[in-house]
Enzyme design. Structure first.
Site, PDB file in Angstrom:
ATOM      1  N   SER A  93      -3.288  -0.933 -10.678  1.00 57.85           N
ATOM      2  CA  SER A  93      -1.821  -0.845 -10.734  1.00 57.85           C
ATOM      3  C   SER A  93      -1.351  -1.692 -11.915  1.00 57.85           C
ATOM      4  O   SER A  93      -2.073  -2.608 -12.352  1.00 57.85           O
ATOM      5  CB  SER A  93      -1.235  -1.409  -9.440  1.00 57.85           C
ATOM      6  N   TYR A 120      -0.292  -7.904  -2.954  1.00 59.87           N
ATOM      7  CA  TYR A 120      -0.654  -6.614  -3.558  1.00 59.87           C
ATOM      8  C   TYR A 120      -1.202  -6.834  -4.969  1.00 59.87           C
ATOM      9  O   TYR A 120      -2.259  -6.313  -5.340  1.00 59.87           O
ATOM     10  CB  TYR A 120       0.580  -5.698  -3.585  1.00 59.87           C
TER      11      TYR A 120
END
Ligand SMILES: NC(=O)c1ccc[n+]([C@@H]2O[C@H](COP(=O)([O-])OP(=O)(O)OC[C@H]3O[C@@H](n4cnc5c(N)ncnc54)[C@H](OP(=O)(O)O)[C@@H]3O)[C@@H](O)[C@H]2O)c1
Length: 245
Positions: free
Chosen positions: A142, A155
């Site tokens: 990501s 995350y």
């Protein structure tokens, strides 16, 4: 083996979003697919859609947090197609929240899905790739692996781990294997904001609806890496909306 056609590709998290879009993209180009996820009904929809368009795909209900989930996926590739050319480790959860909410189950799920899940894939596929003398790991991280934005601390940490593990794996992979990191920015999928704390979920889905890139853009980046000739490794791709800060 160069190109996409004929390659046997296993994808985790293929029941929706980027995984489903990647499956569709690769199927259209003649890849043979083994698709894994937990939701049987959604996985079946993806597999049925590919079969209806003349593609080749098998679905495997599995959980990446379990070692036997990944061996089931790789064993299915070997049983059905006799080989495994690519493992796309894409399964993920974006249940982000501020630390003060103490959502420890969500923290555990991110660690288990992104880190343990990735390692379970390495454990299942690396011996197959070594035996074959070829193989390709594609790991989905990501932009959060590059920039930490609150409240995405956990995350971002797990996606940073995906980036680090991928580079370590690349360095050890030798001349016969390929290792690619694909890092999407905000992408228009149902996973954005899913399970996140309500305020965060609302902000994330609003931004997704405004600027989210189509999942087909990430699929094309993955396809680009897979389609390279033998001996050429696309090591890292970041693909994000132009409007993303
Ligand atoms: N959308 C974005 O803006 C964005 C940005 C950067 C990175 N990413 C990353 O892209 C990947 C795909 O996300 P997405 O946006 O496509 O969201 P999504 O539509 O929610 O897809 C997530 C996929 O992962 C699967 N999954 C989750 N936990 C799993 C587990 N334990 N075992 C097996 N499968 C599991 C889900 O299927 P089941 O629930 O059926 O198991 C689903 O197929 C994730 O790694 C995510 O972190 C997304």
């Amino acid at each position: 083996m160069s190109g996409i056609e004929g390659k046997v590709v296993a994808i985790t998290g293929a029941s929706s979003g980027i995984g489903a879009a990647t499956a569709a993209y690769l199927a259209e180009r003649g890849a043979r697919l083994v698709l894994g996820a937990r939701r049987e009904d959604r996985l079946k929809e993806v597999v049925d859609g590919i079969l209806a368009r003349g593609g080749t795909a098998a679905g495997v209900v599995m959980d990446v947090t379990r070692r036997d989930g990944l061996t089931l996926l790789t064993d299915t590739a070997l049983d059905r197609f006799g080989r495994l050319d690519v493992l796309v480790s894409n399964a993920g959860t974006m249940a982000v929240s501020p630390f003060d909410e103490l959502r420890q189950d969500d923290w555990d799920a991110m660690v288990a899905t992104h880190i343990t899940g990735l390692l379970n894939g390495v454990g299942a596929a690396l011996p197959v790739f070594r035996r074959q003398g070829s193989g390709h790991f594609v790991n989905v991280a990501s932009t959060a692996a590059y920039v930490v934005k609150t409240p995405q601390g956990v995350y971002a940490a797990t996606k940073t781990a995906v980036k680090v593990l991928t580079e370590g794996l690349r360095q050890e992979s030798g001349p016969d294997l390929r290792v690619t990191l694909v890092s999407p920015g905000l992408t228009d999928t149902e996973g954005v904001g899913k399970g996140a704390s309500p305020e965060t979920a609302e902000a994330m889905t609003r931004l997704r609806d405004e600027i989210g890139a189509p999942p087909s853009a990430v699929a094309a980046a993955i396809g680009f890496a897979i389609g390279q000739p033998d001996g050429v490794d696309i090591s890292e791709v970041v693909v994000r909306p132009t409007a993303q800060a």
